[in-house]
Design an enzyme around this catalytic site. Structure first.
Site, PDB file in Angstrom:
ATOM      1  N   ASP A 105       0.855  -1.185   0.000  1.00  0.00           N
ATOM      2  CA  ASP A 105       0.000   0.000   0.000  1.00  0.00           C
ATOM      3  C   ASP A 105       0.887   1.229   0.000  1.00  0.00           C
ATOM      4  O   ASP A 105       2.049   1.178   0.433  1.00  0.00           O
ATOM      5  CB  ASP A 105      -0.932   0.009   1.211  1.00  0.00           C
ATOM      6  CG  ASP A 105      -2.106   0.971   1.028  1.00  0.00           C
ATOM      7  OD1 ASP A 105      -2.259   1.511  -0.086  1.00  0.00           O
ATOM      8  OD2 ASP A 105      -2.874   1.175   1.989  1.00  0.00           O
ATOM      9  N   GLU A 126      10.344   6.873  -9.841  1.00  0.00           N
ATOM     10  CA  GLU A 126       9.929   5.506 -10.122  1.00  0.00           C
ATOM     11  C   GLU A 126       9.964   4.667  -8.843  1.00  0.00           C
ATOM     12  O   GLU A 126      10.900   4.755  -8.057  1.00  0.00           O
ATOM     13  CB  GLU A 126      10.849   4.870 -11.174  1.00  0.00           C
ATOM     14  CG  GLU A 126      10.676   5.454 -12.555  1.00  0.00           C
ATOM     15  CD  GLU A 126       9.338   5.121 -13.163  1.00  0.00           C
ATOM     16  OE1 GLU A 126       8.661   4.223 -12.642  1.00  0.00           O
ATOM     17  OE2 GLU A 126       8.964   5.761 -14.159  1.00  0.00           O
ATOM     18  N   ASP A 168      -2.685  -2.700  -3.118  1.00  0.00           N
ATOM     19  CA  ASP A 168      -3.715  -1.709  -2.795  1.00  0.00           C
ATOM     20  C   ASP A 168      -3.383  -0.382  -3.462  1.00  0.00           C
ATOM     21  O   ASP A 168      -2.249  -0.141  -3.880  1.00  0.00           O
ATOM     22  CB  ASP A 168      -3.789  -1.539  -1.279  1.00  0.00           C
ATOM     23  CG  ASP A 168      -5.169  -1.090  -0.813  1.00  0.00           C
ATOM     24  OD1 ASP A 168      -5.942  -0.594  -1.655  1.00  0.00           O
ATOM     25  OD2 ASP A 168      -5.465  -1.233   0.389  1.00  0.00           O
ATOM     26  N   HIS A 217      -0.691  -1.014   5.019  1.00  0.00           N
ATOM     27  CA  HIS A 217      -1.282   0.320   5.203  1.00  0.00           C
ATOM     28  C   HIS A 217      -0.843   0.922   6.537  1.00  0.00           C
ATOM     29  O   HIS A 217      -0.439   2.089   6.602  1.00  0.00           O
ATOM     30  CB  HIS A 217      -2.803   0.228   5.139  1.00  0.00           C
ATOM     31  CG  HIS A 217      -3.493   1.496   5.557  1.00  0.00           C
ATOM     32  ND1 HIS A 217      -3.576   2.594   4.734  1.00  0.00           N
ATOM     33  CD2 HIS A 217      -4.106   1.846   6.722  1.00  0.00           C
ATOM     34  CE1 HIS A 217      -4.215   3.575   5.370  1.00  0.00           C
ATOM     35  NE2 HIS A 217      -4.537   3.136   6.579  1.00  0.00           N
TER      36      HIS A 217
END
Length: 855
Positions: free
Chosen positions: A627, A665, A697, A830
């Protein structure tokens, strides 16, 4: 890309700009002299409320900007098609195998309204201007002069024209350029004949529906439509809630649908100027710094035009008395501008100006257009829920009662919209101009409820209950692996001494049932609660106790500065897991046992323990969660959280964090994370995984192809680091921010669907193997599923395998004894990215990589 051929002018706030900046309506906006300096752009989003959550974002719009419409003509019969004009039919691809069979079938409804296309074709033309006309608005005007030829209904982007009627193969028209009176030739050449439900038609179908919403007197704010006239006013909280809808047209496996969702917008009665006055009363010495800290990055709304803006900076050197240059070259003060254009009299003369920097746009010839929109604090109103209110239980209860609509209320609200459209003759006419007809109600279809999962602790296993919660079991039976807490330190101030001793006693008492052993802590009583005092004593204790396993701090009040200092110290400088407890949390003796059990389970996770597991039959498997968190305080620097399982039962996790600067990147960093996790897996198991499943995610529909075509091949190159290593790989994109709702249909009523409800047909994406899964128990509002899109499957997992594996992983998040919305590795990633980006602003110490220290 597409302009408004009707030339609707939307008035905007004053803007200072580079030469000839073009506004949203295709009209040149007022400008002022450029202001140097300022902060970097921050992509904070406006919180749209509803559907049982307190903040919702929306996926980015399609890369195709919709064409604008001119006006009207009803559906026409299909004329004879010339042989040399290509007909673009809807390509019926071989249907993808995406439907599973496991589980109990159930009747469900989804908030999609079927659209029937009654026109037989849409015609695409190329329009050429000779001599060439650079100005798009001039092109729109010239085409509009020939409505007698094109008809009242057009969609035009400056060169491509779409019509519901067929013209001659080639049409030549003449116009007069008003600026110099010269003659301009228009050549309209048919290029394609489209099926009416072609993907190329969807952008301007969405424009049609936006016009319908305007006809219904709904106001566009951000990407959603709201009804300020029906606002719900909460006087006691100085808030008003605007009810509204998000709506967009999309093509799915089941055909063309309108996805309609109920949305709410919280508007505060406080202007930015009111907030500034309040800050001044509290902090006069650091007034400007405090204003910058509290206001930069927030979203405001200007009620005179219902536009939302993000505050990017504050210009303390300008006031409403200052002048700026209009597009026609005339000078005007901000006072006169608002008086003449909006009839508003400015009261505060010495207020500074707010700066909003729009995203960089390019002009017709590719030049970069920069600009700064200047706004008055007095006319700008705060949006969203105040931080103080979020911590007020009663206030949040009042708010959620208004915005958390149950399934039946949700259905009635959507039906009300459809009835308003049906009863509005102008709305129906607008839709029929392109041959669009809406069903009278949202669709009903068939879903499945996946089998109930079995959760295993150290000595017992059990089937989860209907509400998928096992908080009782996890506190009365031993965890899979409990790490003894032998060496830990407890930091507290003198005023919290009694609470600290009661907490430690309770932790030692509740440790037995969950299989832990907790020794007496090293007691560290602090003389005051200053940040420096905590930091100095923690450093001293960490240096003296080389074997320290855990730092536990009790703090008083909401001290973000103190929390951040403790976490930075324990996560970056001294790699020791830490637990920060608010004294208010442990102040009630009656609840202390329950709270102590939860704290101890969390501590067990942080120091390397394992709580529970579910049976996953796949062997030699690594699960990865990824995430990204965007840090607004550091110029939208991206923080990638990466977690990977490193044992066969998926109860040991390896984590890494990577900081990326804007436009940098991310793939080089991903390679580093993947290679290091594979090395750790080999260290633990003495072999490399045969199958790697990645849950990615934070990817929108428009980015799926980039992930498939670019990111995945780059990841696969990592395998060459290891000799003769070719694992099977599955990559599944996880999308939480979606507009899709699922309702369970029982006896004609809509209810919240049970956990494990899955839909894998009709409403799914035509180009991918995907499914919608509602894994968690919904206590308030509607059932918002999570959308899973498989973009790579070299392991040849069946739809049933993907769906059941995903549901199993939703049981594996140890911070909650129940299922959650997303697979555990995604949630871990996350939490890791959020802690690193929001609090640490630095990569955690490598010594913590094998601990869930971020819970």
């Amino acid at each position: 890309m597409f302009g408004d051929a009707q030339g609707d002018v939307k008035r905007d706030a004053p803007i200072q700009q580079a030469p000839s900046m073009v506004g949203d309506s295709g009209m040149q906006r007022a400008g002022a002299a450029s202001f140097p300096g300022g902060r970097g752009e921050m992509a904070a989003s406006v919180a749209m409320l509803g559907r049982g959550s307190l903040g919702r974002g929306r996926a980015p719009p399609s890369s195709l900007s919709p064409p604008a419409l001119v006006a009207s003509r009803g559906p026409q019969p299909l004329p004879e098609i010339p042989a040399d004009i290509p007909t673009v039919e809807v390509q019926e691809k071989e249907p993808l195998e995406k439907q599973g069979s496991k589980g109990i079938r159930s009747q469900v409804a989804v908030n999609l309204i079927k659209i029937h296309c009654q026109n037989e074709a849409v015609y695409q033309y190329h329009v050429t201007f000779s001599p060439n006309i650079e100005c798009k608005s001039m092109r729109f005007g010239m085409l509009k002069e020939h409505k007698s030829v094109t008809g009242d209904v057009t969609a035009f982007d400056g060169s491509i024209l779409y019509l519901p009627v067929k013209l001659e193969k080639a049409v030549s028209l003449k116009c007069q350029r008003r600026t110099d009176g010269s003659e301009v030739n228009l050549q309209i050449q048919m290029t394609k004949i489209l099926e009416p439900n072609s993907d190329l038609c969807i952008p301007f179908y969405n424009v049609v529906f936006r016009r319908v919403m305007r006809i219904l007197e709904m106001k566009l704010v951000g990407r959603d439509f709201f009804d300020p006239a029906s606002a719900i006013v909460l006087h006691q909280h100085r808030l008003q809630i605007w009810p509204g809808y998000s709506a967009n047209i999309k093509r799915t496996d089941g055909g063309l649908f309108l996805i309609a969702d109920v949305s709410h917008k919280v508007i505060r009665n406080d202007s930015v100027l009111d907030v500034m006055h309040a800050i001044y009363q509290q902090s006069r010495q650091n007034f400007q710094d405090e204003c910058t800290k509290q206001l930069i990055g927030t979203i405001i709304i200007t009620r005179y035009n219902n536009r939302t803006y993000r505050i990017d900076d504050i210009d303390w050197n300008k006031s409403p008395r200052h002048s700026f240059t209009m597009a026609d070259g005339t000078e005007i003060t901000f006072l006169d501008y608002y008086s003449k254009n909006y009839g508003i009299t400015i009261k505060e003369m010495d207020q500074p100006l707010l700066i909003h920097r729009p995203k960089i746009k390019r002009g017709p010839e590719g030049q970069i257009l920069k600009g700064e929109i200047l706004l008055l604090p007095e006319l700008s109103f705060m949006t969203g829920i105040p931080e103080k209110m979020r911590k007020d239980f009663r206030a949040m209860k009042d708010l959620t009662q208004q915005i958390n609509l149950g399934p039946e209320q949700h259905r009635m609200t959507l039906n009300k919209l459809l009835q308003r459209i049906d009863k509005s003759e102008a709305s129906c006419t607008e839709l029929m101009r392109w041959g669009l007809v809406l069903d009278k109600e949202i669709i009903r279809t068939e879903g499945r409820i996946l089998p109930v999962e079995k959760v295993s602790l150290n000595n017992v296993s059990f089937m989860v209950s209907s509400d998928v919660n096992w908080s009782r079991e996890v506190t009365r039976d031993a965890s899979i692996h409990a790490v003894p807490l032998n060496h830990w330190a407890l930091f507290y101030t003198k005023r919290c001494a009694d609470q600290a001793r009661e907490l430690a006693t309770t932790l030692m008492r509740v440790a037995g049932p969950i299989g832990m052993k907790v020794n007496q802590p090293a007691w560290v009583e602090l003389k005051d609660d200053r940040t420096e005092t905590y930091v100095r004593n923690i450093k001293s204790q960490c240096g003296a106790e080389g074997r320290l396993q855990m730092v536990v701090c009790i703090i008083v009040g909401d001290r973000d500065d103190l929390y951040s200092a403790i976490k930075k110290l324990c996560c970056v400088q001294f790699p020791i897991p830490s637990q920060v407890i608010n004294a208010r949390t442990i102040s009630q003796s009656a609840k202390l046992k329950s709270i102590a059990q939860k704290i101890l389970l969390q501590i067990n996770c942080k120091i390397g323990g394992e709580l529970w597991r579910v049976d996953i039959p796949l062997r030699s498997l690594m699960i990865i969660g990824m995430d990204v968190y965007h840090d607004p305080s550091r110029g939208m620097r991206s923080v990638l959280g990466f977690t990977a399982s490193i044992n066969s039962t998926l109860t040991k996790w390896y984590s890494r964090v990577v900081f990326q600067m804007p436009n940098q990147e991310i793939m080089d960093s991903l390679k580093l994370c993947l290679v290091s996790s594979l090395q750790k897996f080999h260290e633990v198991n003495h072999f490399l995984p045969e199958k790697i499943i990645v849950y990615r995610d934070g990817v929108s529909d428009g980015q799926l192809k980039t992930v498939a075509d670019y990111e995945i091949p780059q990841l696969q190159k990592c395998f060459t680091t290891f000799e003769n290593y070719h694992p099977k790989m599955v990559v599944i994109v996880v999308q939480k921010r979606i507009s899709t709702n699922i309702y369970s249909v029982s006896g004609g009523r809509f209810e919240t669907p049970p956990p494990g409800t899955v839909i894998d047909h009709t409403v799914t994406n035509r180009g991918w193997v995907d499914f919608f899964l509602l894994a968690h128990h919904v206590r308030q509002g509607c059932g918002i599923p999570t959308h899973y899109v498989c973009v790579l499957n070299t392991a040849n997992l069946s739809p049933d395998h993907m769906q059941r594996l995903t549901y199993k992983l939703c049981h594996m998040y140890w911070n909650w004894p129940g299922t959650i919305r997303v697979p555990a590795p995604c949630k871990y990633a996350h939490r890791l990215a959020f802690l690193s980006g929001q609090t640490l602003h630095h990569e955690p110490h490598r010594a913590l990589c094998e601990f869930l220290f971020f819970l």
